[in-house]
Design a protein around this motif. Structure first.
Motif, PDB file in Angstrom:
ATOM      1  N   GLN A  68      37.885  48.893  34.294  1.00 50.36           N
ATOM      2  CA  GLN A  68      38.418  48.469  33.001  1.00 50.36           C
ATOM      3  C   GLN A  68      39.893  48.125  33.090  1.00 50.36           C
ATOM      4  OE1 GLN A  68      37.345  51.890  30.692  1.00 50.36           O
ATOM      5  NE2 GLN A  68      35.172  51.310  30.539  1.00 50.36           N
ATOM      6  N   ALA A  69      40.658  48.937  33.802  1.00 49.03           N
ATOM      7  CA  ALA A  69      42.087  48.669  33.947  1.00 49.03           C
ATOM      8  C   ALA A  69      42.322  47.349  34.676  1.00 49.03           C
ATOM      9  CB  ALA A  69      42.755  49.821  34.699  1.00 49.03           C
ATOM     10  N   MET A  70      41.546  47.104  35.703  1.00 50.91           N
ATOM     11  CA  MET A  70      41.702  45.895  36.509  1.00 50.91           C
ATOM     12  C   MET A  70      41.491  44.633  35.682  1.00 50.91           C
ATOM     13  SD  MET A  70      39.404  44.767  39.780  1.00 50.91           S
ATOM     14  CE  MET A  70      37.943  44.972  38.748  1.00 50.91           C
ATOM     15  N   ARG A  71      40.452  44.614  34.860  1.00 55.67           N
ATOM     16  CA  ARG A  71      40.172  43.424  34.053  1.00 55.67           C
ATOM     17  C   ARG A  71      41.321  43.126  33.103  1.00 55.67           C
ATOM     18  NH1 ARG A  71      34.565  44.679  31.287  1.00 55.67           N
ATOM     19  NH2 ARG A  71      35.853  46.483  30.759  1.00 55.67           N
ATOM     20  N   THR A  72      41.831  44.161  32.439  1.00 55.23           N
ATOM     21  CA  THR A  72      42.922  43.961  31.493  1.00 55.23           C
ATOM     22  C   THR A  72      44.194  43.531  32.204  1.00 55.23           C
ATOM     23  OG1 THR A  72      41.966  45.600  29.992  1.00 55.23           O
ATOM     24  CG2 THR A  72      44.301  45.055  29.679  1.00 55.23           C
ATOM     25  N   MET A  85      44.506  41.930  35.034  1.00 59.06           N
ATOM     26  CA  MET A  85      44.379  40.559  35.511  1.00 59.06           C
ATOM     27  C   MET A  85      44.685  39.566  34.393  1.00 59.06           C
ATOM     28  SD  MET A  85      40.948  38.620  36.891  1.00 59.06           S
ATOM     29  CE  MET A  85      40.242  38.550  35.238  1.00 59.06           C
ATOM     30  N   LEU A  86      44.128  39.791  33.196  1.00 56.66           N
ATOM     31  CA  LEU A  86      44.341  38.882  32.081  1.00 56.66           C
ATOM     32  C   LEU A  86      45.780  38.973  31.566  1.00 56.66           C
ATOM     33  CD1 LEU A  86      40.961  39.513  30.244  1.00 56.66           C
ATOM     34  CD2 LEU A  86      41.581  37.531  31.631  1.00 56.66           C
ATOM     35  N   LEU A 107      50.792  42.440  38.405  1.00 55.08           N
ATOM     36  CA  LEU A 107      49.660  42.460  37.488  1.00 55.08           C
ATOM     37  C   LEU A 107      48.599  41.433  37.849  1.00 55.08           C
ATOM     38  CD1 LEU A 107      51.480  42.869  34.059  1.00 55.08           C
ATOM     39  CD2 LEU A 107      49.844  44.466  35.048  1.00 55.08           C
ATOM     40  N   LYS A 108      49.043  40.187  38.031  1.00 55.16           N
ATOM     41  CA  LYS A 108      48.093  39.091  38.185  1.00 55.16           C
ATOM     42  C   LYS A 108      47.393  39.104  39.535  1.00 55.16           C
ATOM     43  CE  LYS A 108      47.741  34.056  38.070  1.00 55.16           C
ATOM     44  NZ  LYS A 108      48.450  32.776  37.962  1.00 55.16           N
TER      45      LYS A 108
END
Length: 371
Positions: A177-181, A183-184, A210-211
């Motif tokens: 969950q942390a990774m998806r947020t 990345m965006l 982050l990206k």
């Protein structure tokens, strides 16, 4: 493209066969998804060919590899009954990457990826060839948004259906969950820096963390370690290593975005300049030109960054300025520093010796590549 056909797979999971094994897992997943779509929405099944070609068509499978070695670092064994589920869970990261690539190419209006037309360009051209109504570019953009979203949804499906135990899946949820947020969020900050013309080197590094760093190295390692039930000191050490390697990976990518050979990178030379990306390389170049009161160098860089019509001569001029100012050398020094930092983090993290050795090698290959 017709139906995807899987290749024979060994029942064993081997450390040295990860790229091929990941591809086999993806092919199997795509076969099942396309078969289901063909019974209900055949037109969309055909449209997903472009996404599947992108995901299967290249890449070193770095993200699944780091996830696998996060699991191995925490004691996971390739001969164990859980290994196949871990492999499938790790393979889902390639679909996160698929989402990022499709949407990133759309936002940057990039014409090519891995030597082929990008998804939005492919669908715009399909619209033109077919003589359909309304605008072709708008159709291409809409198709890319939908396929990028599908890739993210399929990533969640693949993780959920991987066969992880209930407890392992619960542990995996937090880094996923942390990774998806992250990345965006990183993608948004990248866009924001471009429209603001933000040239602060710290902004560039924040975007890199982050990206790229988070979803390329840090969180995949965290994911694998979490699946294995690693203690906090192992997770913390792997994440620290991952942050350093991930930023160094992105800095190498930034160098290639300006100096890379299109025949190797699969992208036009100087694309990062045309897109107006305020990378650390460009930020350092701007800063050094100002510090040296080099108005000519500043003018060349400012004329290049964000110039969609930048030609090969303009790219060559910007390259020469970045070299002369010492910006390239400074970024190379930072890549070396981060790689050394990653090795130091591993040296004090209680992980398996085989994983430590492999992660040191992965750090080198991720940061000293030519594409």
């Amino acid at each position: 493209m017709g139906p995807v056909h899987s290749s024979p797979r060994s029942p064993a999971v081997a450390d040295d066969d990860l790229p091929d094994l990941v591809r086999a897992e993806l092919v199997s997943f795509f076969e099942a998804r396309q078969a289901a779509l063909r019974t209900s929405v055949d037109e969309f099944a055909e449209a997903t060919d472009s996404l599947i070609e992108l995901v299967l068509g290249g890449g070193k499978r770095l993200r699944p590899t780091f996830a696998w070695w996060g699991w191995r670092a925490a004691g996971g064994e390739p001969s164990s009954p859980q290994a196949r589920s871990v492999l499938r869970a790790a393979s889902a990261l390639e679909l996160i990457q698929g989402c990022a690539l499709v949407h990133d190419d759309l936002m940057d209006d990039s014409p090519r990826r891995r030597g082929l037309p990008t998804v939005h360009v492919t669908f715009a051209e399909r619209h033109r060839r077919s003589g359909w109504a309304t605008g072709s570019d708008r159709f291409g953009m809409a198709a890319a948004v939908l396929l990028g979203d599908l890739s993210l949804a399929w990533a969640d499906d693949m993780l959920r259906e991987s066969g992880l135990s209930t407890t392992a899946a619960a542990r995996a949820a937090r880094p996923w969950q942390a990774m998806r947020t992250e990345m965006l969020a990183g993608q948004y900050l990248d866009m924001l820096a471009q429209v603001r013309g933000d040239e602060d080197p710290e902004t560039a590094l924040r975007i890199d963390r982050l990206k790229s760093a988070a979803y390329t190295v840090e969180r995949p390692l965290h994911l694998g370690a979490a699946i294995a039930g690693a203690p906090p000191e192992v997770v913390d050490g792997l994440r620290a290593y991952g942050r350093a390697v991930g930023v160094a990976f992105q800095l190498r990518d930034d160098q290639l975005g300006v100096f890379g050979d299109p025949a190797v990178t699969g992208k036009p030379a100087g694309d990062d300049l045309r897109e107006g990306k305020r990378t650390l390389l460009m930020s350092i170049g701007m800063r050094r030109a100002a510090e040296q009161a080099n108005d000519s160098a500043s003018a060349i860089l400012r004329a290049a960054v964000g110039n969609a019509e930048l030609d090969e001569d303009g790219v060559a001029a910007a390259r020469a300025v970045l070299l002369d100012l010492g910006a390239v050398a400074e970024v190379e020094e930072e890549i070396d520093r981060l790689t050394d930092q990653a090795s130091t983090e591993l040296a004090t993290t209680p992980i398996t010796s085989v994983a430590r050795e492999r992660l040191i090698g992965l750090a080198a290959s991720a940061t000293r590549r030519d594409h």
